[in-house]
Design an enzyme around this catalytic site. Sequence first.
Site, PDB file in Angstrom:
ATOM      1  CG  LEU A 146      -4.242   6.246  -2.769  1.00 40.79           C
ATOM      2  CD1 LEU A 146      -4.771   7.585  -3.282  1.00 40.79           C
ATOM      3  CD2 LEU A 146      -3.967   4.531  -3.616  1.00 40.79           C
TER       4      LEU A 146
ATOM      5  NE  ARG B 145      -3.232  -0.318   2.562  1.00 38.03           N
ATOM      6  CZ  ARG B 145      -4.481  -0.935   1.753  1.00 38.03           C
ATOM      7  NH1 ARG B 145      -5.472   0.070   0.489  1.00 38.03           N
ATOM      8  NH2 ARG B 145      -4.643  -2.163   1.821  1.00 38.03           N
TER       9      ARG B 145
ATOM     10  CG  ASP C  73     -15.675   5.639   3.222  1.00 42.01           C
ATOM     11  OD1 ASP C  73     -15.549   6.717   2.276  1.00 42.01           O
ATOM     12  OD2 ASP C  73     -16.013   4.953   2.756  1.00 42.01           O
TER      13      ASP C  73
ATOM     14  CG  ASN D 149     -15.189   9.274  -1.937  1.00 42.51           C
ATOM     15  OD1 ASN D 149     -14.702   8.868  -3.120  1.00 42.51           O
ATOM     16  ND2 ASN D 149     -15.212   8.693  -0.540  1.00 42.51           N
ATOM     17  CB  THR D 150     -18.639  11.552  -4.644  1.00 40.04           C
ATOM     18  OG1 THR D 150     -20.521  10.954  -4.175  1.00 40.04           O
ATOM     19  CG2 THR D 150     -18.475  10.236  -5.320  1.00 40.04           C
ATOM     20  CG  HIS D 151     -19.503   7.248   1.314  1.00 40.17           C
ATOM     21  ND1 HIS D 151     -18.256   5.859   0.826  1.00 40.17           N
ATOM     22  CD2 HIS D 151     -20.594   6.677   2.300  1.00 40.17           C
ATOM     23  CE1 HIS D 151     -19.032   4.885   1.720  1.00 40.17           C
ATOM     24  NE2 HIS D 151     -20.198   5.381   2.513  1.00 40.17           N
TER      25      HIS D 151
END
Length: 196
Positions: free
Chosen positions: A91, A63, A143, A105-107
């Site tokens: 990441l 990672r 998130d 970000n979209t969640h």
Amino acid sequence: MRVGVLVSGTGTILQALLDEKLPIVLVLADRPCRGLEIAAEAGVTPVLLDRQDFGGFGSGFDRVGYSRAVTAALLDAGIDLVVMAGFGTVLAESVHEAYPMRILNTHPALLPAFPGWHAVEEALAAGVDVTGCTVHYATLEMDAGPVIAQEAVPVRPGDDAGSLHERIKEVERRIYPETIQRVLAELEPRQEKEAG
Ligand code: GRF
């Protein structure tokens, strides 16, 4: 301003961002996917930085090394704002250090409810009447970064994960481009000041 989009899947959110003429100059994927084809069709450089070259999807995944490679690709392309649109890799530090409060970000849920990969299925299983979507700054914790925009989507009787996710994505395709435009408009004067 130069926007870089990270994708892993079907790229319908990416398509909405391209349709809104956001200044997207790079689309990077962690696996071969339709999103890369959409980028190429729109004349945007598609970059495949394949997880398979960094140990794949199991416990051997590097990672840290992978995140460094993503960060280098974004910096090389002179990206100012990073936008995740269905990106399936969490990441590590390097990208957050290079882009503090510059990763969106979209969640597909109303965070903090239902974080994680199975947000739509979990909302259905919990029997909620209303779920939705959240645009937020991405931080090291998945998130959990500051929320910028949210919109509710009602759960309908007979919904399955597919039908509910599609209705949520209809909203994401509208509010994500709008929110990115707002963030870019706020960043622009700051950028000019720093350069001047
Ligand atoms: C969106 O629902 C996004 O919130 C989630 O992945 C989905 C991406 O959809 N993280 P698509 O691949 O752009 O259609």
